[in-house]
Enzyme design. Structure first.
Site, short mmCIF file in Angstrom:
data_model
loop_
_atom_site.label_atom_id
_atom_site.label_comp_id
_atom_site.label_asym_id
_atom_site.label_seq_id
_atom_site.Cartn_x
_atom_site.Cartn_y
_atom_site.Cartn_z
N LYS A 1 3.82 -53.10 2.53
CA LYS A 1 2.49 -52.47 2.53
C LYS A 1 2.59 -51.01 2.93
O LYS A 1 1.87 -50.52 3.79
CB LYS A 1 1.56 -53.24 3.45
CG LYS A 1 1.30 -54.63 2.93
CD LYS A 1 0.29 -55.35 3.75
CE LYS A 1 0.10 -56.73 3.17
NZ LYS A 1 0.29 -57.76 4.15
N ILE B 1 0.95 -45.50 4.64
CA ILE B 1 0.47 -46.88 4.67
C ILE B 1 -0.41 -47.18 3.45
O ILE B 1 -1.09 -46.32 2.94
CB ILE B 1 -0.26 -47.21 5.99
CG1 ILE B 1 -1.54 -46.40 6.13
CG2 ILE B 1 0.66 -46.99 7.18
CD1 ILE B 1 -2.39 -46.82 7.33
N CYS B 2 -0.37 -48.42 3.00
CA CYS B 2 -1.13 -48.86 1.84
C CYS B 2 -2.57 -49.15 2.25
O CYS B 2 -2.83 -50.01 3.07
CB CYS B 2 -0.50 -50.12 1.25
SG CYS B 2 -1.39 -50.75 -0.17
N LEU B 3 -3.50 -48.40 1.67
CA LEU B 3 -4.92 -48.57 1.99
C LEU B 3 -5.76 -48.79 0.73
O LEU B 3 -6.98 -48.77 0.80
CB LEU B 3 -5.44 -47.32 2.71
CG LEU B 3 -4.80 -47.01 4.06
CD1 LEU B 3 -5.26 -45.65 4.56
CD2 LEU B 3 -5.14 -48.08 5.07
#
Length: 164
Positions: A108, A115-117
């Site tokens: 992620k 970071i994956c959002l």
């Protein structure tokens, strides 16, 4: 979509009003003032509730942000560097928050420790332009990401506690 705790946190972070990014130099200063006021209020609220978890500062122009965030797990404090740039299309485009030392340690995350959002945070951000700012990105982006990813990384033995 948003739980009661998150709703309460959000209701205590001031909404921003100025629609300006770094390119709009004349009104960017006003937007930065609002950003700092919202961040200060959010940090004060966190301290009062015993959930203080980050510190941020920026360069003079307010375009590069950096600091530390931490996560408590089994009474141990795991601390990480955090950084992000304000996109030129801000506030339409949310900042991409990075935790560089975790780069490559979780699926992620994008290259560079970003970071994956995309699935949960970015649609919410898009619906709330220009009202959301950096404090909202921390509350709705980094905080839940840390809450999910850090315990998982600890349990898998990918990160371990470092004595200070």
């Amino acid at each position: 979509m948003v739980d009661d705790s998150t709703r309460k946190t959000l209701s205590n972070i001031p909404l921003l009003q100025t629609r300006a990014g770094p390119r709009e130099k004349d009104i960017w200063v006003q937007r930065l003032k609002e950003e700092y006021q919202a961040l200060i209020k959010y940090v004060e609220n966190n301290k009062q509730s015993g959930s203080d978890w980050f510190r941020l500062e920026s360069n003079k122009e307010g375009t590069k942000w950096f600091g530390k965030c931490w996560y408590m797990h089994n009474l141990l404090k795991y601390e990480f560097e955090v950084e992000f740039d304000i996109p030129v299309t801000y506030p339409t485009t949310a900042p991409e928050i990075a935790v560089p030392e975790l780069d490559g340690k979780t699926a992620k995350m994008y290259r560079g420790g970003k970071i994956c959002l995309t699935e949960h945070f970015k649609p919410l951000w898009a619906r709330n332009v220009p009202k959301f700012g950096i404090a909202h990105a921390m509350a709705l982006g980094l905080a839940p990401w840390l809450a999910v990813e850090i315990p998982d990384l600890i349990e898998k033995g990918i990160i371990s506690y470092k004595e200070k």
